[in-house]
Design a protein around this motif. Sequence first.
Motif, short mmCIF file in Angstrom:
data_model
loop_
_atom_site.label_atom_id
_atom_site.label_comp_id
_atom_site.label_asym_id
_atom_site.label_seq_id
_atom_site.Cartn_x
_atom_site.Cartn_y
_atom_site.Cartn_z
N SER A 142 30.31 43.07 47.05
CA SER A 142 30.38 44.08 47.39
C SER A 142 30.07 44.69 48.18
CB SER A 142 30.60 44.69 45.98
OG SER A 142 29.72 44.66 45.48
N LYS A 143 29.89 45.84 49.14
CA LYS A 143 29.20 46.39 49.59
C LYS A 143 28.95 47.50 48.80
CE LYS A 143 29.99 49.70 53.40
NZ LYS A 143 30.70 50.79 53.80
N ARG A 144 27.47 48.55 49.48
CA ARG A 144 26.59 48.91 48.49
C ARG A 144 27.50 50.05 48.64
NH1 ARG A 144 22.51 46.35 51.46
NH2 ARG A 144 22.01 44.60 50.05
N ASP A 145 27.16 51.35 47.63
CA ASP A 145 28.11 52.13 48.22
C ASP A 145 26.56 53.49 47.65
OD1 ASP A 145 29.16 55.06 47.02
OD2 ASP A 145 30.49 54.42 45.42
N ALA A 146 26.02 53.49 48.64
CA ALA A 146 24.84 54.55 48.47
C ALA A 146 25.59 56.32 48.45
CB ALA A 146 24.12 54.38 49.85
#
Length: 131
Positions: free
Chosen positions: A2-6
Amino acid sequence: MSKRDAVFPPDRHALYEAHGYSPAIRSGEFLFVSGQVGSRPDGSAEPDFAAQVRRAFANLEAVLAAGGCSFDDIVDVMTFHTDPENQLPAVMEAKNRVFPQSPYPSWTAIGVTWLAGFDFEIKVVARIPAS
């Protein structure tokens, strides 16, 4: 993967770009906050230790707010100190202001020899409140 949610606060300081990290990552119901130091907007350290600790807590509060959290949502704290024995009174004063009563979050304090020009750093994990 999954993509990092910064998560970034509105007034992000220069250290995030200079060192290539995110202030926090949202993952599921948790917010993992990177170590926050007493940096001014330009990335320089507050020279006075007590002011540096207060600014570190203020920087932490801004990151928590950007992630939809507050100090009340913190479940785990880790702090880093360059001179724990002499710095403890200033740290406890700031800590007692944001966590005035139990239940307190878990807390681990670590003495270190280097914090890139700073003398105090605070890293936390918070549970994001249900909306």
